[in-house]
Design a protein around this motif. Structure first.
Motif, mmCIF file in Angstrom:
data_model
loop_
_atom_site.group_PDB
_atom_site.id
_atom_site.type_symbol
_atom_site.label_atom_id
_atom_site.label_comp_id
_atom_site.label_asym_id
_atom_site.label_seq_id
_atom_site.Cartn_x
_atom_site.Cartn_y
_atom_site.Cartn_z
ATOM 1 N N GLY A 350 0.818 -1.209 0.000
ATOM 2 C CA GLY A 350 0.000 0.000 0.000
ATOM 3 C C GLY A 350 0.850 1.256 0.000
ATOM 4 O O GLY A 350 0.505 2.247 -0.662
ATOM 5 N N TRP A 351 1.963 1.229 0.751
ATOM 6 C CA TRP A 351 2.863 2.384 0.763
ATOM 7 C C TRP A 351 3.464 2.593 -0.628
ATOM 8 O O TRP A 351 3.574 3.725 -1.106
ATOM 9 N N VAL A 352 3.861 1.501 -1.281
ATOM 10 C CA VAL A 352 4.456 1.599 -2.619
ATOM 11 C C VAL A 352 3.458 2.217 -3.598
ATOM 12 O O VAL A 352 3.808 3.109 -4.382
ATOM 13 N N ALA A 353 2.200 1.752 -3.558
ATOM 14 C CA ALA A 353 1.182 2.295 -4.459
ATOM 15 C C ALA A 353 0.971 3.783 -4.204
ATOM 16 O O ALA A 353 0.852 4.582 -5.146
ATOM 17 N N ALA A 354 0.932 4.166 -2.917
ATOM 18 C CA ALA A 354 0.746 5.585 -2.593
ATOM 19 C C ALA A 354 1.949 6.408 -3.034
ATOM 20 O O ALA A 354 1.784 7.525 -3.557
ATOM 21 N N ARG A 355 3.147 5.881 -2.855
ATOM 22 C CA ARG A 355 4.348 6.621 -3.262
ATOM 23 C C ARG A 355 4.361 6.842 -4.767
ATOM 24 O O ARG A 355 4.767 7.918 -5.239
ATOM 25 N N LEU A 356 3.927 5.873 -5.546
ATOM 26 C CA LEU A 356 3.881 6.051 -7.002
ATOM 27 C C LEU A 356 2.971 7.217 -7.379
ATOM 28 O O LEU A 356 3.245 7.946 -8.339
ATOM 29 N N LEU A 357 1.893 7.406 -6.624
ATOM 30 C CA LEU A 357 0.981 8.521 -6.899
ATOM 31 C C LEU A 357 1.605 9.868 -6.553
ATOM 32 O O LEU A 357 1.192 10.903 -7.097
ATOM 33 N N TRP A 358 2.590 9.873 -5.645
ATOM 34 C CA TRP A 358 3.256 11.120 -5.263
ATOM 35 C C TRP A 358 4.350 11.523 -6.255
ATOM 36 O O TRP A 358 4.793 12.690 -6.240
ATOM 37 N N LEU A 359 4.797 10.611 -7.094
ATOM 38 C CA LEU A 359 5.918 10.933 -7.993
ATOM 39 C C LEU A 359 5.635 12.142 -8.891
ATOM 40 O O LEU A 359 6.515 12.994 -9.063
ATOM 41 N N PRO A 360 4.441 12.264 -9.494
ATOM 42 C CA PRO A 360 4.189 13.474 -10.297
ATOM 43 C C PRO A 360 4.257 14.758 -9.475
ATOM 44 O O PRO A 360 4.654 15.813 -10.003
ATOM 45 N N VAL A 361 3.882 14.686 -8.202
ATOM 46 C CA VAL A 361 3.971 15.874 -7.345
ATOM 47 C C VAL A 361 5.430 16.239 -7.110
ATOM 48 O O VAL A 361 5.813 17.414 -7.192
ATOM 49 N N PHE A 362 6.261 15.230 -6.812
ATOM 50 C CA PHE A 362 7.693 15.495 -6.663
ATOM 51 C C PHE A 362 8.251 16.144 -7.923
ATOM 52 O O PHE A 362 9.048 17.084 -7.859
ATOM 53 N N ALA A 363 7.844 15.613 -9.086
ATOM 54 C CA ALA A 363 8.346 16.144 -10.356
ATOM 55 C C ALA A 363 7.909 17.594 -10.551
ATOM 56 O O ALA A 363 8.695 18.431 -11.035
ATOM 57 N N ALA A 364 6.673 17.918 -10.177
ATOM 58 C CA ALA A 364 6.187 19.298 -10.332
ATOM 59 C C ALA A 364 6.961 20.254 -9.425
ATOM 60 O O ALA A 364 7.327 21.364 -9.837
ATOM 61 N N VAL A 365 7.230 19.829 -8.186
ATOM 62 C CA VAL A 365 7.992 20.678 -7.265
ATOM 63 C C VAL A 365 9.427 20.833 -7.763
ATOM 64 O O VAL A 365 10.009 21.925 -7.709
ATOM 65 N N LEU A 366 10.010 19.744 -8.272
ATOM 66 C CA LEU A 366 11.352 19.834 -8.836
ATOM 67 C C LEU A 366 11.377 20.788 -10.026
ATOM 68 O O LEU A 366 12.358 21.528 -10.216
ATOM 69 N N ALA A 367 10.328 20.790 -10.821
ATOM 70 C CA ALA A 367 10.262 21.718 -11.950
ATOM 71 C C ALA A 367 10.287 23.171 -11.482
ATOM 72 O O ALA A 367 10.877 24.042 -12.136
ATOM 73 N N LEU A 368 9.664 23.445 -10.329
ATOM 74 C CA LEU A 368 9.707 24.804 -9.782
ATOM 75 C C LEU A 368 11.123 25.180 -9.368
ATOM 76 O O LEU A 368 11.600 26.287 -9.657
ATOM 77 N N TYR A 369 11.810 24.261 -8.684
ATOM 78 C CA TYR A 369 13.209 24.528 -8.322
ATOM 79 C C TYR A 369 14.059 24.703 -9.574
ATOM 80 O O TYR A 369 14.960 25.555 -9.613
ATOM 81 N N TRP A 370 13.781 23.892 -10.583
ATOM 82 C CA TRP A 370 14.523 24.014 -11.847
ATOM 83 C C TRP A 370 14.322 25.396 -12.458
ATOM 84 O O TRP A 370 15.287 26.021 -12.911
#
Length: 416
Positions: A350-370
């Protein structure tokens, strides 16, 4: 009233296609796009790997590091896919030795060449250090536990060890152009025999493997420059021998199956590198060499090549800020309560499935730092020297004036 959304999407897609075509047209035909594709894959592999195996558990009023590999060792194959640092060092060694040879041919001194290489590599570090110095001070002044601040700083600054090693190997490039990878491999072998076989030697001995272990793929990159790895046979030898050696070390010699560090484990394959990590890197390098032709064909497509070029232009920014993006998301989401896949113990699917859903959010925040910090990597607003590329032109591709003798007008500027 017609919906403007489809028209907007079409215009956006057309703009992307036109931009990709311009990047493709500006790229010299002589550029080996497989090199850039391998570097992009290596960087993205490290980023995704960290995002998948790094957890910050909210407990006792603070954040504590955990890993799903602690609770689910069957996930070890994830580390085989995303621990791609050996490929980055392979490409780095290839590009650095080729760049040094080109600099000598153009009459540049070693000091001039090294300054240019390290400036590109280390320029983005200043902003990261300044931001985290301020963040750590603010956290401590507002009463955050020291353990939490230490955890965050350790994660945020962990990419710097890689840059220090890479910078040292880059500085030593003139001495490494003819060095056989067998020599640093022998060093790693002897260090591990002393550490794990004979249980002898000082406690710091393992850290000899930090430069020696990454010197193996770096010198493989130099061998690539010398033309010694052009045949598919070389790639197969590295892939099969590295795979066999790694399997033997894990199954028979007790090395961990995970190719990344696991909190609480007695032995880490990466901190410092072990013989198993090095042989696994040999297998990865062999696979990378075998994939060159396919990557060249894939990168010949304008859209794919523009994506590869974008990652290469921002490689250090992406690498340095990806952990900060994870922590920013984790801290912001904590304001709304404990979220699955972010603040909970990584102890089940369940944690793995939830973490996969967070990956696009991490990418969006990284795009802001970029967006905020990419100018640090691309050199600010200094006035370009005569004959250099104007600000705004990609440093992955570079077009020069036609020489008087009419020879080829295009050259390229390699990224570190």
């Amino acid at each position: 009233m017609p919906d403007p959304a489809p028209r907007t999407r079409r215009r956006t897609l057309d703009a992307i296609r036109q931009g990709a075509l311009r990047v493709d047209a500006a790229t010299p035909a002589s550029r080996d796009r497989a090199v850039d594709a391998l570097r992009a894959l290596a960087i993205l592999g490290v980023v995704l790997g960290h995002w998948l195996v790094t957890a910050l558990v909210a407990r006792d009023g603070g954040l504590h590091t955990a890993s799903p590999l602690q609770h689910m060792p069957w996930l070890a194959p994830v580390s085989w896919v995303f621990q791609t640092l050996a490929v980055f060092f392979l490409v780095g060694g290839h590009v650095a030795t080729r760049s040094h040879a080109s600099a000598r041919a153009r009459g540049l001194t070693y000091r001039q060449w090294l300054h240019a290489r390290l400036a590109r590599l280390l320029r983005p570090v200043t902003a990261l250090l300044l931001l985290w110095t301020a963040a750590a001070a603010a956290l401590l002044l507002t009463g955050a536990p020291w353990a939490t601040v230490h955890t965050l700083l350790k994660l945020a600054l962990s990419p710097l060890w890689f840059l220090l090693v890479f910078a040292a190997l880059t500085a030593a490039t003139p001495l490494l152009t003819r060095l056989s990878p067998l020599w640093p491999l022998a060093v790693v072998l002897h260090v591990d025999v002393l550490r794990y076989g004979l249980h002898a030697g000082p406690s710091w001995l393992g850290w000899v493997n930090l430069p020696a272990g990454w010197l193996v793929p770096y010198t493989l990159g130099a061998a690539w420059t010398r033309g010694e790895l052009e045949s598919r046979r070389a790639g197969w030898v590295l892939l099969l021998s590295g795979t066999a050696a790694t399997a033997a070390l894990v199954l028979c010699a007790g090395y961990p199956a995970s190719m990344v560090g696991v909190p609480g484990a007695a032995v880490s394959n990466l901190d410092p590198p072990t013989l198993a990590a090095v042989t696994f890197g040999l297998a990865q390098c062999g696979l990378a060499l075998l994939l060159r032709d396919r990557l060249r064909r894939a990168a010949a497509r304008p859209l794919a090549w523009s994506a590869v070029a974008l990652v290469n232009l921002s490689a250090m920014t992406i690498f340095l800020w990806h952990q900060t993006a994870l922590m920013t998301t984790t801290a912001a989401a904590l304001l709304a309560g404990r979220a699955p896949g972010l603040h909970t113990v990584p102890d089940g699917p369940g944690w793995v499935a939830a973490r996969l859903l967070w990956l696009p959010v991490f990418a969006a925040v990284l795009a802001l730092y970029w967006a905020v910090f990419r100018s640090r990597e691309q050199g600010g607003r200094r006035r370009p020297a005569r004959g250099s590329v104007p600000r705004g032109r990609s440093r992955v591709v570079r077009v020069h004036r036609v020489p008087a003798d009419g020879t080829a007008a295009r050259t390229l500027s390699d990224r570190p």
